[in-house]
Write an enzyme that holds these catalytic residues in place. Structure first.
Site, short mmCIF file in Angstrom:
data_model
loop_
_atom_site.label_atom_id
_atom_site.label_comp_id
_atom_site.label_asym_id
_atom_site.label_seq_id
_atom_site.Cartn_x
_atom_site.Cartn_y
_atom_site.Cartn_z
N GLY A 1 -37.98 -1.33 -41.74
CA GLY A 1 -37.15 -0.33 -41.06
C GLY A 1 -35.71 -0.51 -41.53
O GLY A 1 -35.46 -1.02 -42.61
N ARG A 2 -34.78 -0.09 -40.66
CA ARG A 2 -33.36 -0.17 -41.05
C ARG A 2 -32.96 -1.59 -41.43
O ARG A 2 -32.30 -1.81 -42.44
CB ARG A 2 -32.49 0.23 -39.85
CG ARG A 2 -32.48 1.68 -39.50
CD ARG A 2 -31.41 1.87 -38.42
NE ARG A 2 -31.41 3.23 -37.91
CZ ARG A 2 -32.19 3.66 -36.93
NH1 ARG A 2 -33.05 2.85 -36.36
NH2 ARG A 2 -32.11 4.91 -36.52
N ILE A 3 -33.35 -2.57 -40.59
CA ILE A 3 -32.91 -3.95 -40.84
C ILE A 3 -33.59 -4.50 -42.09
O ILE A 3 -32.94 -5.12 -42.95
CB ILE A 3 -33.17 -4.83 -39.59
CG1 ILE A 3 -32.31 -4.34 -38.42
CG2 ILE A 3 -32.87 -6.31 -39.89
CD1 ILE A 3 -32.57 -5.01 -37.08
N ARG B 1 -46.25 -0.74 -42.19
CA ARG B 1 -47.37 0.17 -41.93
C ARG B 1 -47.37 1.34 -42.91
O ARG B 1 -48.40 1.74 -43.41
CB ARG B 1 -47.26 0.73 -40.50
CG ARG B 1 -47.97 -0.13 -39.49
CD ARG B 1 -47.85 0.48 -38.13
NE ARG B 1 -46.45 0.81 -37.85
CZ ARG B 1 -46.06 1.58 -36.83
NH1 ARG B 1 -46.94 2.09 -36.01
NH2 ARG B 1 -44.78 1.83 -36.62
N ARG C 1 -38.42 -11.01 -33.07
CA ARG C 1 -38.82 -11.44 -31.74
C ARG C 1 -39.71 -12.67 -31.89
O ARG C 1 -40.61 -12.71 -32.74
CB ARG C 1 -39.62 -10.35 -31.01
CG ARG C 1 -38.78 -9.24 -30.43
CD ARG C 1 -37.90 -9.72 -29.26
NE ARG C 1 -37.10 -8.65 -28.68
CZ ARG C 1 -35.85 -8.33 -29.04
NH1 ARG C 1 -35.23 -9.01 -29.98
NH2 ARG C 1 -35.21 -7.35 -28.43
N GLU D 1 -37.99 -17.73 -24.92
CA GLU D 1 -36.54 -17.88 -24.79
C GLU D 1 -36.09 -17.95 -23.34
O GLU D 1 -36.61 -17.18 -22.54
CB GLU D 1 -35.82 -16.67 -25.43
CG GLU D 1 -35.79 -16.76 -26.91
CD GLU D 1 -35.13 -15.54 -27.54
OE1 GLU D 1 -34.28 -14.88 -26.90
OE2 GLU D 1 -35.47 -15.26 -28.68
N HIS E 1 -30.52 -16.69 -30.74
CA HIS E 1 -30.65 -15.22 -30.65
C HIS E 1 -29.28 -14.55 -30.80
O HIS E 1 -28.79 -13.88 -29.88
CB HIS E 1 -31.30 -14.82 -29.32
CG HIS E 1 -31.89 -13.43 -29.36
ND1 HIS E 1 -32.99 -13.06 -28.63
CD2 HIS E 1 -31.52 -12.31 -30.04
CE1 HIS E 1 -33.28 -11.78 -28.85
NE2 HIS E 1 -32.39 -11.30 -29.72
N GLY F 1 -28.38 -12.68 -33.74
CA GLY F 1 -28.39 -11.76 -34.88
C GLY F 1 -27.39 -10.62 -34.74
O GLY F 1 -26.74 -10.22 -35.70
C1 DGY Z 1 -31.88 -6.32 -29.70
O1 DGY Z 1 -31.02 -5.44 -29.74
O2 DGY Z 1 -33.06 -6.07 -29.47
C2 DGY Z 1 -31.46 -7.72 -29.94
O3 DGY Z 1 -32.50 -8.58 -30.07
C3 DGY Z 1 -30.52 -8.18 -28.85
O4 DGY Z 1 -29.28 -7.88 -29.32
#
Ligand code: DGY
Length: 334
Positions: A165-167, A187, A249, A278, A296, A298
């Site tokens: 995806g975007r990331i 996918r 995740r 977490e 966490h 990012g």
């Molecule tokens: C999100 O946006 O889902 C990150 O994991 C929390 O910033």
């Protein structure tokens, strides 16, 4: 003189502290109730907030489950769950649909920050950055040596991106700058022009890609289909010198299987920004070599969190004006 047409301000309850400017703007626009103590709400507090608010601004630390939506249905007041964050796996979307609550998120504005952090982990783990830093701080570094603190070269290695995806795509762009070759499993295959631009090779079969690449990065959403997508069987397929990075995740990786794979030397290391339970972290991860752990973070930039807040506000305002919020997660009944 006719009375001015003043619409009542929606009651907005925010579950955690947000950047100061975001909270201030919300206070101007809405009848807002902030969580100044910043303690994550209990399930009872969430249910209470769902009963009393028109809009609930929740985030990843809230478990917005069926009981919360059932509490919302008692009063029928809650109409919008404006999530501060892109991931929505902490929200029972089926229960939201049943309770006729619109759900929105904040896509797009944390892409670059998350991709940067994934690159930081990709660089840190094979090059032993955290170990080196600890050595220096512990006063145990006694000078340069030809064989000291050797890690593995990044350039020329194969990167396998799970979730394009975007990331995922932002990581691919960065990775090419570091001389990594880009492989991906998704996918859906990307359009040929995007694949060509990213010089990315698509693997329909995840197992086959896992066996072939040197560094694996997980960047797909957590859904029932991706829960424990990477477990003991998948670790057994990976190369012994492979590294795994997860900033998506924690639940996508079976953390117990990861600890066992690391301890048995089935893979060489891991860079983790997210964890299965977490904020609890398996103690073995703290002790295993070749592991970099971060909390966490990012999307944790001032700019990113501000932009996330602005998206939340925009979603609420558009909804208040009677339109479909731009970042609505569910379709069909708004
Ligand atoms: C999100 O946006 O889902 C990150 O994991 C929390 O910033």
């Amino acid at each position: 003189m006719p009375a001015p047409n003043v619409r009542p301000r929606p009651k907005v309850i925010v579950t955690r502290r947000l950047p100061q400017a975001v909270e201030a703007r919300m206070a101007e626009l809405f009848d807002v109730e902030l969580n100044l103590g910043d303690e994550p709400m209990t399930q009872e507090q969430l249910a209470d907030a769902a009963r009393r608010s028109d809009v609930l601004v929740a985030t990843v630390t809230d478990e917005v489950d069926a009981a919360v939506f059932s509490a919302a249905s008692e009063t029928g007041k809650l109409k919008l769950l404006a999530n501060f964050g892109v991931g929505v796996d902490h929200i029972d979307l089926g229960a939201a649909r049943a309770a006729k609550v619109v759900v929105t998120n904040t896509p797009g504005v944390l892409t670059d920050d998350t991709a940067d952090m994934v690159m930081a982990l990709i660089l840190s783990v094979p090059r032993r950055l955290a170990e080196g830093e600890k050595l220096v701080r512990a006063g145990e570094w006694h000078g340069w040596s030809p064989t000291g603190m050797l890690g593995h070269r990044i350039t020329g290695k194969r990167l396998g991106i799970i979730g394009m995806g975007r990331i995922g795509r932002a990581i691919a762009t960065r990775a090419r700058g570091f001389g990594l070759t880009v492989h991906y499993h998704n996918r859906h295959r990307l359009p040929p022009e995007v694949e060509a631009e990213l010089e990315a090779t698509w693997w329909d079969n995840l197992d086959a890609m896992l066996a072939r690449v040197d560094i694996i990065t997980i960047n797909c959403p957590h859904t029932p289909e991706t829960h424990h997508l990477i477990g003991a069987r998948q670790f057994a397929l990976m190369q012994r010198q492979a590294y795994i990075i997860n900033a998506a995740r924690g639940e996508i990786v079976d953390e117990n299987a990861l600890c066992e794979a690391l301890a048995a030397g089935k893979i060489a290391g891991a860079g983790l920004d997210v964890f299965e339970n977490e904020p609890a972290i398996d103690q073995r991860l703290m002790e295993l070599p070749g592991v970099v752990l971060i909390p966490h973070m990012g999307s944790a930039t001032f700019e990113g969190r501000q932009a996330m807040g602005e998206k939340v506000i925009a979603n609420i305002r558009v909804w208040v004006d009677g339109h479909r919020p731009p970042d609505q997660v569910l379709e069909g009944w708004a």
